[in-house]
Every structure is written in structure tokens, then in C-alpha cells.
Enzyme design. Structure first.
Site, PDB file in Angstrom:
ATOM      1  N   ALA A   1     -11.030 -33.076  40.254  1.00 27.61           N
ATOM      2  CA  ALA A   1      -9.600 -33.298  40.027  1.00 27.61           C
ATOM      3  C   ALA A   1      -9.415 -33.468  38.522  1.00 27.61           C
ATOM      4  CB  ALA A   1      -9.122 -34.530  40.782  1.00 27.61           C
TER       5      ALA A   1
ATOM      6  N   GLY B   1      -6.127 -41.331  34.199  1.00 25.62           N
ATOM      7  CA  GLY B   1      -7.065 -40.846  35.213  1.00 25.62           C
ATOM      8  C   GLY B   1      -6.350 -40.505  36.500  1.00 25.62           C
ATOM      9  N   ASN B   2      -7.103 -40.334  37.581  1.00 28.84           N
ATOM     10  CA  ASN B   2      -6.492 -40.073  38.890  1.00 28.84           C
ATOM     11  C   ASN B   2      -7.366 -40.666  39.988  1.00 28.84           C
ATOM     12  OD1 ASN B   2      -8.352 -37.900  39.971  1.00 28.84           O
ATOM     13  ND2 ASN B   2      -7.707 -36.958  38.039  1.00 28.84           N
ATOM     14  N   HIS B   3      -6.873 -40.601  41.235  1.00 24.55           N
ATOM     15  CA  HIS B   3      -7.527 -41.300  42.349  1.00 24.55           C
ATOM     16  C   HIS B   3      -8.696 -40.544  42.976  1.00 24.55           C
ATOM     17  CE1 HIS B   3      -4.903 -44.708  42.528  1.00 24.55           C
ATOM     18  NE2 HIS B   3      -3.830 -43.942  42.561  1.00 24.55           N
TER      19      HIS B   3
END
Ligand code: CTP
Ligand code: CA
Length: 224
Positions: free
Chosen positions: A101, A33-35
Site C-alpha cells: 500500500a 502512513g496508512n493502515h
């Protein structure tokens, strides 16, 4: 009649927004995943609904709540699911804004069972995801198409490259080098770059103000 259009300038318009991160499964218990918090996309959805638009928000995993009950939310997890939801709705909309994102890569294989720990090092083979925004650019008709660009170097040149490659009408450059701008923050410092080449830097502002500025900019470009 005129009064309503002044206060609700997006009345009768349909707006599609992608927001949040995507999670790409590795096995039943793990993901890449990402922030991304989703805050920017949710702020745009609220602002568009406030201007009278009918909004379809396609959201990756977040804990954010929406205030407006006129926003249709489609919740997805992966880039592939986000692409499906976009494809099912893109034809119907006047404006599409890609604030998500999206993971650029996903595991080439998803293990059916939890991957067990071993002594040796391990690696995961990745394959590219579909660029959802580029797909919209390729298949677009009359839609006004807006993307974001997250850059850490050669910001304006890189953002202009994305605008052209993805056939966008407008790109919002987000620079991670700026203090108070980025993923988890309440504020953002952006630069608007239009298809005509105009580069319009904005002040550091709360994300809901950035959202209003963006919708203003879109209306100016669409109806000027
Ligand atoms: N985007 C998308 N689908 C992807 C990747 C990106 O829709 N698979 C969209 C994002 O929502 C954003 C824009 O493309 O609006 C730019 O994303 P960004 O990560 O800045 O650029 P990339 O084209 O992925 O290039 P890179 O990460 O290499 O800078
Ligand atoms: Ca990317």
C-alpha cells in the site's frame, strides 16, 4: 524429477513481492502512513517459497515475522526507498507482485527539525510519489506482472483500468465494501481479473488461502 516439479512447481523461479505500507516523513518525528498490515504480501511470500520459488520480499514497516528462511527480505520505509529496491531487483525476476500500500503523496519538503505547534492552522504541501507498479509495467520484459486494486466503487471497471494503464498480466481486486476484507483482517475477499478480461470472483478466505489461489492462478496463466 517430475515429482519435484509437481510438489515445487515454482522451483527455479524468482518472485519479487512488495508488501506493507510506506511511511513518508514530515519531520524527524512524524510521517504520513496508512493502515496496511502487510499480511497479504507476507502470505504471498510464504506461499511462493512453499512452492519452491526464490523470493525477494520488499517490505515497508511491519511487525510481521516470516517462517520461511529462504525469503530474502529488503526492509524499506518510504515509497522512494521501495522504488530503489524494486529497480535493483526487477530485472532478475520471473514474476513480480505488488501488494504494498504505497503512499500516493509525500510531503514536498521534509523539515530538518521538529515542526513546532502554533496557534494558527497549518497545512503540508504534498507531491506525488512514483507509481512503482506502473514503473515495472513500463520497463518490463518477460516478467509476469501482478498488481492489486483497492476500490470502494465501480470496482471491476476501475481495476480493469489499472490493469491496462500499468501493463499488468493480472490484477487482484480488493473491495473494502466486503465484510471481513481489508487491511487488518485475517481474511480477504478478492476477484482476479486477467489481461484477457476474465473476471474470477473468489470466496471470503484466510489470506494464506488467497495467496495460494493467486499463485495457482499465476501458474495457470503463465504455463497454460
Ligand atoms: N502502487 C505502487 N506504487 C504507488 C501506488 C500504487 O506500486 N505509488 C501499486 C500498489 O501496490 C497496487 C497498485 O499499484 O498493486 C494499485 O494501487 P491502488 O492504490 O489501488 O491504485 P492507484 O493506482 O494508486 O490509484 P488510486 O489510489 O487513485 O485508486
Ligand atoms: Ca493509491
Amino acid at each position: 524429477e517430475d515429482d519435484i516439479l509437481n510438489k515445487l512447481p515454482l522451483k527455479g523461479k524468482k518472485v519479487l513481492i512488495t508488501a506493507g505500507p510506506t511511511y513518508e516523513a514530515i519531520d524527524p518525528v512524524r510521517f504520513i502512513g496508512n493502515h496496511s498490515s502487510g499480511k497479504m504480501g507476507y502470505a504471498i511470500a510464504e506461499a511462493a517459497a512453499g512452492l519452491g520459488a526464490s523470493v525477494i520480499l520488499i517490505s515497508g514497516p511491519t511487525h510481521l515475522q516470516l517462517k520461511h528462511n529462504l525469503i530474502e527480505v529488503i526492509r524499506v520505509t518510504s515509497a522512494a526507498q521501495m522504488l530503489d529496491a524494486v529497480q535493483a531487483n526487477f530485472d532478475k525476476v520471473d514474476i513480480a507482485i505488488a501488494a504494498a500500500a504505497v503512499a500516493d503523496y509525500r510531503p514536498a519538503q521534509v523539515a530538518n527539525q521538529k515542526i513546532k505547534k502554533k496557534e494558527a492552522s497549518m497545512s503540508i504541501a504534498l507531491e506525488p510519489t512514483t507509481d512503482i507498479l506502473a514503473h515495472m509495467g513500463k520497463t518490463k520484459g518477460k516478467q509476469f506482472l501482478v498488481g492489486f486494486a483497492l476500490e470502494t466503487e465501480n470496482e471491476v471497471a476501475n481495476a480493469k483500468g489499472k490493469l491496462e494503464r500499468k501493463h499488468l498480466d493480472l490484477i487482484v481486486l480488493n473491495s473494502l465494501n466486503d465484510q471481513g476484507a481489508g487491511f487488518k483482517t485475517e481474511t480477504n475477499k478478492v476477484t482476479f481479473i486477467s489481461k484477457s478480461g476474465a473476471v474470477v470472483p473468489q470466496e471470503l478466505k484466510p489470506k494464506d488461502e488467497v495467496a495460494k489461489d493467486l499463485l495457482h492462478m499465476i501458474q495457470n496463466l503463465m504455463y497454460a
